[in-house]
Write an enzyme that holds these catalytic residues in place. Structure first.
Site, short mmCIF file in Angstrom:
data_model
loop_
_atom_site.label_atom_id
_atom_site.label_comp_id
_atom_site.label_asym_id
_atom_site.label_seq_id
_atom_site.Cartn_x
_atom_site.Cartn_y
_atom_site.Cartn_z
N HIS A 35 0.38 -0.82 0.14
CA HIS A 35 0.04 0.28 0.05
C HIS A 35 0.84 1.12 -0.33
O HIS A 35 0.31 2.16 -0.84
CB HIS A 35 -1.26 -0.11 0.76
CG HIS A 35 -1.65 1.11 1.16
ND1 HIS A 35 -2.76 0.89 0.54
CD2 HIS A 35 -2.60 1.63 2.20
CE1 HIS A 35 -4.05 2.27 -0.08
NE2 HIS A 35 -3.32 2.75 1.80
N LYS A 96 -10.88 13.97 -4.25
CA LYS A 96 -11.40 14.20 -3.46
C LYS A 96 -10.80 14.32 -2.06
O LYS A 96 -10.15 13.90 -1.99
CB LYS A 96 -11.55 12.10 -2.92
CG LYS A 96 -10.23 11.35 -2.95
CD LYS A 96 -10.61 10.02 -2.64
CE LYS A 96 -10.02 8.69 -1.87
NZ LYS A 96 -9.83 7.11 -1.91
N ASP A 126 -11.57 -2.17 -0.90
CA ASP A 126 -11.58 -2.49 0.35
C ASP A 126 -13.58 -2.78 0.69
O ASP A 126 -14.04 -3.84 0.48
CB ASP A 126 -11.00 -1.30 1.62
CG ASP A 126 -11.37 -1.70 2.97
OD1 ASP A 126 -11.87 -2.90 3.01
OD2 ASP A 126 -11.57 -1.69 3.93
N ALA A 128 -15.30 -0.28 -1.04
CA ALA A 128 -16.04 0.22 -2.96
C ALA A 128 -16.58 1.10 -2.20
O ALA A 128 -17.01 1.88 -3.95
CB ALA A 128 -16.34 -1.30 -3.30
#
Length: 216
Positions: A35, A96, A126, A128
């Site tokens: 990640h 975002k 995850d 979604a």
């Protein structure tokens, strides 16, 4: 995923997991699409962080038309750019703003997606929530079709239902995490990373370079 402190008393879980593996006796780690790249530095042994990009690109290369690779957030721009470069596609970003973890307040498209086949690229899916909201915004922005592409299908909570109800034509993931066979997975295409790992393990064993796999 937790690689740094973002609030008081928050754990750095990635460091704890790396310690678990090292204490258990691991002398070399081979992983895929961490990640955050800096997690490699948490280990006290050599780490080879692979990329699922070659596996995913074989599938994405079958798409036709004007394609735009889309990053669902600013942090994934480098990943989306690498896909766009390999596919000779354009690039867009979803800007975002979050109110709280796993909840997005607002989203805006940075780039042109009108009339194009949009492919949202991320390292994991995850809950979604974010990627499904992004898909709706891309369709509102004039995208012809929307695909999802990710390495790790975590799919926690209502993720599968959200993806099935979303405008995604196809959700492309790898088998790094086994999918629940009791879920409705009709939109999913699962690609195997077994050959990628086998190639890298053979190269490590024979003291060969690994980077050439990802430069193709």
């Amino acid at each position: 995923r937790q690689d740094r402190k973002v609030s008081p008393r928050a754990p750095i879980s990635a460091k704890l997991v790396s310690d678990f593996l090292t204490v258990a006796g691991a002398q070399r780690i081979v992983t895929v699409d961490l990640h955050a790249g800096q997690i490699q530095g948490f280990f006290n042994c050599p780490v080879d962080n692979l990329y699922a990009r070659p596996v995913l690109l074989k599938k994405l290369s079958a798409l036709s038309g004007d394609i735009v690779m889309v990053s669902p957030d600013a942090g994934g721009v480098e990943r989306a750019r690498s896909f766009a470069k390999k596919m000779d596609a354009s690039l867009a970003v979803i800007d975002k703003r979050r109110d709280r973890p796993n909840q997005v307040a607002e989203m805006h498209i940075v780039g042109d997606v009108a009339g194009k086949t949009a492919v949202l690229v991320d390292d994991m899916i995850d809950t979604a929530g974010t990627i499904c909201t992004a898909a709706n915004i891309l369709m509102e922005g004039g995208a012809k079709e929307v695909y999802a592409c990710a390495t790790h299908a975590v799919l926690s909570g209502p993720a599968c239902d959200r993806l099935n109800d979303s405008p995604f034509k196809e959700v492309i993931v790898t088998d790094t995490i086994p999918l629940n066979p009791n879920k409705d997975l009709h939109k999913f295409t699962v690609l195997s990373v077994a050959d990628l790992f086998a190639d890298v393990i053979e190269r490590v064993h024979n003291y060969k370079e690994i980077s050439s796999i990802f430069s193709k």
